[in-house]
Motif scaffolding. Structure first.
Motif, mmCIF file in Angstrom:
data_model
loop_
_atom_site.group_PDB
_atom_site.id
_atom_site.type_symbol
_atom_site.label_atom_id
_atom_site.label_comp_id
_atom_site.label_asym_id
_atom_site.label_seq_id
_atom_site.Cartn_x
_atom_site.Cartn_y
_atom_site.Cartn_z
ATOM 1 N N GLY A 67 -8.076 -34.453 44.342
ATOM 2 C CA GLY A 67 -8.216 -35.588 45.249
ATOM 3 C C GLY A 67 -7.365 -35.476 46.500
ATOM 4 N N LEU A 68 -6.797 -34.288 46.755
ATOM 5 C CA LEU A 68 -5.929 -34.122 47.919
ATOM 6 C C LEU A 68 -6.693 -34.345 49.224
ATOM 7 C CD1 LEU A 68 -3.884 -30.951 46.866
ATOM 8 C CD2 LEU A 68 -3.204 -33.346 46.728
ATOM 9 N N SER A 69 -5.932 -34.629 50.274
ATOM 10 C CA SER A 69 -6.560 -34.859 51.581
ATOM 11 C C SER A 69 -6.668 -33.574 52.398
ATOM 12 C CB SER A 69 -5.761 -35.896 52.371
ATOM 13 O OG SER A 69 -4.425 -35.442 52.584
ATOM 14 N N LYS A 70 -5.977 -32.499 51.956
ATOM 15 C CA LYS A 70 -5.998 -31.248 52.698
ATOM 16 C C LYS A 70 -6.152 -30.087 51.720
ATOM 17 C CE LYS A 70 -2.910 -33.117 56.253
ATOM 18 N NZ LYS A 70 -1.614 -32.980 56.957
ATOM 19 N N PHE A 71 -7.042 -29.149 52.059
ATOM 20 C CA PHE A 71 -7.269 -27.977 51.215
ATOM 21 C C PHE A 71 -7.199 -26.716 52.081
ATOM 22 C CE2 PHE A 71 -9.419 -31.481 49.102
ATOM 23 C CZ PHE A 71 -8.928 -31.368 47.812
ATOM 24 N N VAL A 72 -6.265 -25.825 51.739
ATOM 25 C CA VAL A 72 -6.072 -24.577 52.478
ATOM 26 C C VAL A 72 -6.279 -23.411 51.521
ATOM 27 C CG1 VAL A 72 -4.458 -23.163 53.789
ATOM 28 C CG2 VAL A 72 -4.473 -25.651 54.105
ATOM 29 N N PHE A 73 -7.350 -22.651 51.747
ATOM 30 C CA PHE A 73 -7.624 -21.443 50.967
ATOM 31 C C PHE A 73 -7.142 -20.255 51.792
ATOM 32 C CE2 PHE A 73 -10.617 -24.592 49.560
ATOM 33 C CZ PHE A 73 -10.765 -24.385 48.195
ATOM 34 N N ASP A 74 -6.025 -19.650 51.391
ATOM 35 C CA ASP A 74 -5.492 -18.508 52.131
ATOM 36 C C ASP A 74 -5.111 -17.397 51.159
ATOM 37 O OD1 ASP A 74 -3.177 -19.448 50.959
ATOM 38 O OD2 ASP A 74 -2.355 -20.285 52.819
ATOM 39 N N ASP A 75 -4.398 -16.376 51.661
ATOM 40 C CA ASP A 75 -4.080 -15.227 50.814
ATOM 41 C C ASP A 75 -3.066 -15.545 49.729
ATOM 42 O OD1 ASP A 75 -1.997 -15.583 52.521
ATOM 43 O OD2 ASP A 75 -1.911 -13.531 53.264
ATOM 44 N N LYS A 76 -2.466 -16.740 49.782
ATOM 45 C CA LYS A 76 -1.549 -17.141 48.719
ATOM 46 C C LYS A 76 -2.292 -17.639 47.477
ATOM 47 C CE LYS A 76 1.954 -18.647 52.064
ATOM 48 N NZ LYS A 76 2.708 -19.815 52.603
ATOM 49 N N CYS A 77 -3.577 -17.869 47.625
ATOM 50 C CA CYS A 77 -4.345 -18.439 46.512
ATOM 51 C C CYS A 77 -4.783 -17.396 45.491
ATOM 52 C CB CYS A 77 -5.585 -19.159 47.048
ATOM 53 S SG CYS A 77 -5.235 -20.643 47.996
ATOM 54 N N PHE A 78 -4.939 -16.134 45.935
ATOM 55 C CA PHE A 78 -5.535 -15.134 45.061
ATOM 56 C C PHE A 78 -4.753 -13.826 45.115
ATOM 57 C CE2 PHE A 78 -8.910 -17.608 47.203
ATOM 58 C CZ PHE A 78 -9.283 -18.402 46.122
ATOM 59 N N MET A 92 -15.365 -20.904 45.375
ATOM 60 C CA MET A 92 -16.452 -21.824 45.016
ATOM 61 C C MET A 92 -16.164 -22.538 43.702
ATOM 62 S SD MET A 92 -18.583 -22.286 47.304
ATOM 63 C CE MET A 92 -19.553 -23.350 46.230
ATOM 64 N N ARG A 93 -15.501 -21.845 42.766
ATOM 65 C CA ARG A 93 -15.145 -22.512 41.507
ATOM 66 C C ARG A 93 -14.220 -23.702 41.788
ATOM 67 N NH1 ARG A 93 -10.957 -22.527 38.257
ATOM 68 N NH2 ARG A 93 -9.855 -20.923 39.472
ATOM 69 N N ARG A 99 -15.526 -31.085 44.547
ATOM 70 C CA ARG A 99 -16.721 -31.909 44.812
ATOM 71 C C ARG A 99 -17.023 -32.838 43.644
ATOM 72 N NH1 ARG A 99 -21.367 -27.810 46.346
ATOM 73 N NH2 ARG A 99 -22.559 -29.752 46.359
ATOM 74 N N SER A 100 -16.687 -32.403 42.433
ATOM 75 C CA SER A 100 -16.998 -33.217 41.249
ATOM 76 C C SER A 100 -16.081 -34.427 41.103
ATOM 77 C CB SER A 100 -16.910 -32.353 39.980
ATOM 78 O OG SER A 100 -17.852 -31.313 40.007
#
Length: 439
Positions: A67-78, A92-93, A99-100
């Motif tokens: 439910g966060l207001s900000k989403f950052v997908f960067d190289d720290k995620c993976f 996408m996962r 989205r759910s």
């Protein structure tokens, strides 16, 4: 006992009682009971990967991160070992989980994870963000894919205030009416038609920052926006018009050469030269950065003899890769300086060239003609090698700048220039300090 003392005493007892209760309940979960606005403020400061790990704290925390207001997908995620396709699958996962369970606004979405997006999945993601009133949409560092197709409805997100796109095809809707909330636009290595870019810029009424970077083969680049304050261009274009952009505060224009032109290059009869045509739209500018390629562009057409200064409010002028062996560049450099009578700080980086007698004679003529930098206080010249032309220009600055305070000259990989080389002329300022450095 006064009424005031009685109230203070009761307040003190109540505070002590609360402290005692807290100490007696050391295992109480106080963070979970914080208002969501505070939890969101805390969690969005964490990398998304760490924020999602809060799901293991308890069943109450299982979906809080979605439910966060900000989403950052960067190289720290993976992990760095994952391929672009696998990274996108992981993105996408996570996005599907968001989205759910997400039922509030999304202020920021940034995709910079060196992944390989699938267009249909990304379309659905953008549609979700549009429904959630996204304000900042940033697409960067998309690996192995060029000309990623974006849905045109991205350009109809009503609350969008910051848009950064990389390596994609930009097509606006046929019924595009503008982005009324957009303040910052950055386009890097995108495929976009010249007329589409013009329409996009023109129809963002509160746009303040515009960056057009590494875009190939733009024909006539027309910048038309009365609210624009910051402009940076580093792209291929054949001609430019800064139309109705009178509030520009900082401009940095780098013109990458176009070798096969589609726009006629001859100067039309009665049409002002490029220098006059561009500068008359920059009357309020505070910082101007011009590389040598754009100086060449400004040199097209003759500057009229009665050309009057137009950049009267410009304090900082930054000229890059100047070729002091080129009479054309040095002449337009002087014309630029004449257009900025109140410049206080002059920054020049030099590209190594051989000296030429015409340039030397031109600079000597300026000195004899009483050319002056009346307000110049600070001058920094980098990359100098000590050619006759370069030193003549340095001495011109020293001889014609009565308010000069500091002159810094930097050589790269060479011995520093001895001060005796700056003593060939009488200095106009008695207070000037010279620093000769080498890097």
């Amino acid at each position: 006992m006064s009424a005031k003392e009685s109230v203070d005493e009761k307040r003190g007892k109540l505070e002590n009682s609360n402290v005692t209760q807290m100490e007696s309940q050391p295992n109480i979960d106080r963070i979970s009971n914080l208002p969501w606005v505070l939890l969101d403020t805390i969690l969005v400061k964490l990398p998304l990967r760490d924020a999602s790990r809060t799901s293991i704290l308890s069943t109450k925390w299982r979906y809080k991160w979605t439910g966060l207001s900000k989403f950052v997908f960067d190289d720290k995620c993976f992990p760095s070992s994952l391929s672009g396709k696998v990274r996108w699958g992981e993105c996408m996962r996570i996005i599907n989980q968001i989205r759910s369970y997400h039922d509030g606004p999304v202020e920021k979405f940034k995709l910079a994870a060196y992944c390989s997006p699938n267009s249909s999945d990304l379309d659905q993601c953008i549609l979700f963000l549009k429904e959630r009133g996204v304000k900042d949409f940033i697409l960067q560092d998309v690996s192995s894919i060029r000309w990623l197709k974006l849905p045109s409805f991205l350009f109809s997100c009503p609350q969008l205030s910051c848009l950064e796109l990389f390596g994609c095809i930009c097509k606006i809707p046929s019924d595009f009416v503008g982005l009324n909330c957009l303040k910052s636009l950055q386009l890097t290595e995108v495929s976009i038609r010249t007329d589409t870019l013009e329409s996009l810029i023109r129809n963002c009424p509160i746009l303040e920052r515009l960056m057009v970077l590494s875009i190939a083969r733009l024909a006539f680049l027309r910048i038309h926006n009365p609210n624009l304050k910051y402009l940076k261009i580093n792209s291929q274009f054949e001609d430019i018009c800064l139309e109705n952009s009178m509030f520009l505060d900082s401009v940095d224009i780098h013109k990458i050469p176009v070798y096969r032109t589609t726009v006629a290059q001859q100067v039309e009869q009665g049409r002002p030269c490029n220098l006059v045509r561009v500068f008359r739209c920059l009357i309020g500018i505070k910082r101007l950065t011009l590389p040598s390629d754009f100086l060449e562009f400004l040199a097209n057409g003759e500057v009229p003899e009665n050309f009057r200064p137009v950049l009267n409010h410009l304090p900082i002028l930054d000229l890059r890769e100047v070729k002091f062996g080129s009479l054309k560049q040095v002449a337009v450099l002087v014309s630029v300086l004449r257009s900025c009578p109140n410049v206080e700080e002059l920054i020049i980086s030099v590209e190594k060239t051989y000296s030429s007698n015409p340039v030397l004679e031109f600079l000597v003529t300026l000195s004899l003609a009483g050319f002056t930098f009346s307000q110049l206080k600070v001058t920094r010249i980098r990359g100098i090698v000590g050619t006759v032309n370069e030193m003549e220009f340095v001495n011109l600055v020293l001889a014609c700048s009565p308010r000069l305070e500091t002159l810094t000259v930097v050589t790269y990989g060479l011995e520093r220039i001895p001060e005796i080389f700056f003593r060939h002329v009488e200095w106009a300022s008695k207070e000037v300090k010279i620093a000769s450095l080498t890097l």
